[in-house]
Write an enzyme that holds these catalytic residues in place. Structure first.
Site, short mmCIF file in Angstrom:
data_model
loop_
_atom_site.label_atom_id
_atom_site.label_comp_id
_atom_site.label_asym_id
_atom_site.label_seq_id
_atom_site.Cartn_x
_atom_site.Cartn_y
_atom_site.Cartn_z
N ASP A 112 0.83 -1.21 0.00
CA ASP A 112 0.00 0.00 0.00
C ASP A 112 0.87 1.26 0.00
O ASP A 112 0.38 2.37 -0.19
CB ASP A 112 -0.98 0.00 1.18
CG ASP A 112 -0.27 -0.19 2.51
OD1 ASP A 112 0.69 0.55 2.79
OD2 ASP A 112 -0.69 -1.07 3.29
N GLU A 135 8.00 -6.33 -2.65
CA GLU A 135 6.57 -6.66 -2.54
C GLU A 135 6.29 -7.79 -3.53
O GLU A 135 6.71 -7.74 -4.67
CB GLU A 135 5.74 -5.40 -2.84
CG GLU A 135 4.29 -5.62 -3.19
CD GLU A 135 3.45 -6.26 -2.08
OE1 GLU A 135 3.44 -5.76 -0.95
OE2 GLU A 135 2.80 -7.30 -2.38
N ASP A 184 6.38 -5.29 6.61
CA ASP A 184 5.00 -4.80 6.60
C ASP A 184 4.18 -5.78 5.77
O ASP A 184 3.82 -5.51 4.63
CB ASP A 184 4.97 -3.40 5.98
CG ASP A 184 3.57 -2.82 5.97
OD1 ASP A 184 2.73 -3.28 6.76
OD2 ASP A 184 3.30 -1.92 5.16
N1 SAM Z 1 -0.92 -3.08 7.20
C1 SAM Z 1 -1.12 -4.41 6.81
C2 SAM Z 1 -1.51 -5.35 7.92
O1 SAM Z 1 -0.87 -5.43 8.95
O2 SAM Z 1 -2.50 -6.03 7.74
C3 SAM Z 1 -0.10 -4.90 5.87
C4 SAM Z 1 -0.26 -4.13 4.61
S1 SAM Z 1 0.62 -4.53 3.22
C5 SAM Z 1 -0.57 -4.20 2.00
C6 SAM Z 1 0.93 -6.26 3.21
C7 SAM Z 1 1.67 -6.64 1.93
O3 SAM Z 1 2.51 -7.76 2.15
C8 SAM Z 1 0.73 -7.02 0.79
O4 SAM Z 1 0.81 -6.07 -0.23
C9 SAM Z 1 1.22 -8.40 0.35
O5 SAM Z 1 1.15 -8.60 -1.03
C10 SAM Z 1 2.66 -8.37 0.87
N2 SAM Z 1 3.26 -9.70 1.03
C11 SAM Z 1 2.67 -10.82 1.54
N3 SAM Z 1 3.52 -11.85 1.46
C12 SAM Z 1 4.68 -11.38 0.91
C13 SAM Z 1 5.92 -11.97 0.58
N4 SAM Z 1 6.14 -13.28 0.77
N5 SAM Z 1 6.88 -11.19 0.04
C14 SAM Z 1 6.67 -9.86 -0.18
N6 SAM Z 1 5.50 -9.25 0.09
C15 SAM Z 1 4.51 -9.99 0.64
#
Ligand code: SAM
Length: 310
Positions: A112, A135, A184
């Site tokens: 995000d 990401e 994150d």
């Molecule tokens: N604020 C949030 C929460 O605590 O619920 C987190 C927000 S952020 C949008 C989470 C991000 O982590 C997502 O965009 C997701 O695609 C990413 N993500 C999940 N697994 C991942 C991985 N293995 N490597 C990199 N990014 C990842």
């Protein structure tokens, strides 16, 4: 690129959306039989903005009646326009203000781009020099740029190096070292599973410079599943000699708070107190949630939780 939802709220079908016929309202409910049985968090929906299933996850963006636009991954709220700053500020400024010279920062996840927005404040202040973000799902970034523009406004800032990849794989392969690593990520159900294991803490420690600091969202908190939280803290302590837990108010997360685990190999630093701080005028102009007192108070736990977590 403009994203348009080709459908209507009336015909949209999703596990999280319920139509209440009595007042003809549509509600999003976050439920989990495993993580928080018997309770739910709900928001009234004004409009569906976008829905898609990528290789990694189900992504829903809707306009809510009271919390602005909302990003949902696999049925779990990631952020809302109303309260996102609480989480983004704490997960960013606690490690940055605890580090003597946080020049190189890595963000794992963070699609995000809210953490990037917060880090840019330190670029402008000349303490952070480079930001790498890894990401897994570029669709989260694209949709955030479109529907959460205040959060994603710096997604293509020249100091940000964006890599679309699995954060776990990136850490396994990289030879780079960082001063601060911010995980994150989404919750363990889905592509973020491996972030909640000892091996991940080992990879984090290998990618840190001396005095480096890591922080991650803990998925659980003291109200939801304190046992899981304790286990996660123990996993972190297996690798890092200095581990702390803090929390922030987050009305849009089930149970109203979010937990964060912060750790370093440096035994002597007190992570619960900022090492550096801005004068209060600057602090107020830069941040809405974080200040040096909030930094410390976020680590203060109620008696039962403090005793249980040790
Ligand atoms: N604020 C949030 C929460 O605590 O619920 C987190 C927000 S952020 C949008 C989470 C991000 O982590 C997502 O965009 C997701 O695609 C990413 N993500 C999940 N697994 C991942 C991985 N293995 N490597 C990199 N990014 C990842």
């Amino acid at each position: 690129m403009a994203f348009q939802f080709n459908g209507s709220l009336e015909t949209f079908q999703h596990d999280t959306v319920t139509h209440h016929t009595k007042d003809n309202s549509y509600w999003f409910y976050e439920k989990s039989k495993e993580s928080f049985p018997g309770q739910a968090f709900g928001l009234e929906i004004v409009d569906i903005l976008y829905h898609t299933k990528t290789e990694f996850q189900d992504i829903l963006v809707f306009k809510s009646k009271t919390f602005g636009n909302v990003l949902v991954l696999n049925g779990i709220i990631q952020c809302t326009e109303k309260d996102e700053f609480a989480y983004q500020e704490l997960i960013t400024h606690i490690p940055i203000m605890s580090h003597p010279s946080p020049r190189k920062v890595l963000v794992i996840g963070g699609g995000d781009c809210g953490v990037i927005r917060e880090l840019i404040k330190h670029v402008e202040d000349k303490s952070v020099e480079s930001i790498t973000m890894v990401e897994i799902d570029d669709m989260v970034i694209k949709l955030s740029t479109e529907f959460l523009p205040q959060m994603a406004k710096y997604h293509n800032h020249p100091k940000v190096k964006l890599t679309i990849d699995d954060g776990f794989k990136f850490l396994r392969e990289t030879r780079e070292k960082f001063d601060v690593i911010i995980t994150d990520s989404s919750d363990p159900e889905g592509p973020a599973q491996e972030f909640f294991q000892i091996n991940y803490f080992k990879l984090l420690s290998n990618a840190l410079n001396e005095n480096g600091i890591v922080i991650m969202q803990s998925s659980e908190n003291i109200w939801l599943d304190i046992k899981y939280l304790k286990e996660l803290l123990l996993k972190a302590s297996n690798v890092f000699p200095n581990v702390e837990y803090c929390q922030c108010y987050m009305p849009s997360y089930t149970s109203g708070q979010l937990g964060l685990i912060i750790a370093t190999m440096n035994k002597t630093v007190d992570l619960t107190r900022p090492l550096r701080r801005f004068d209060s005028c600057k602090e107020t102009s830069l941040f809405k949630y974080y200040n040096h007192e909030v930094h410390h108070s976020s680590f203060i736990l109620p008696t039962w939780a403090r005793q249980y977590l040790g």
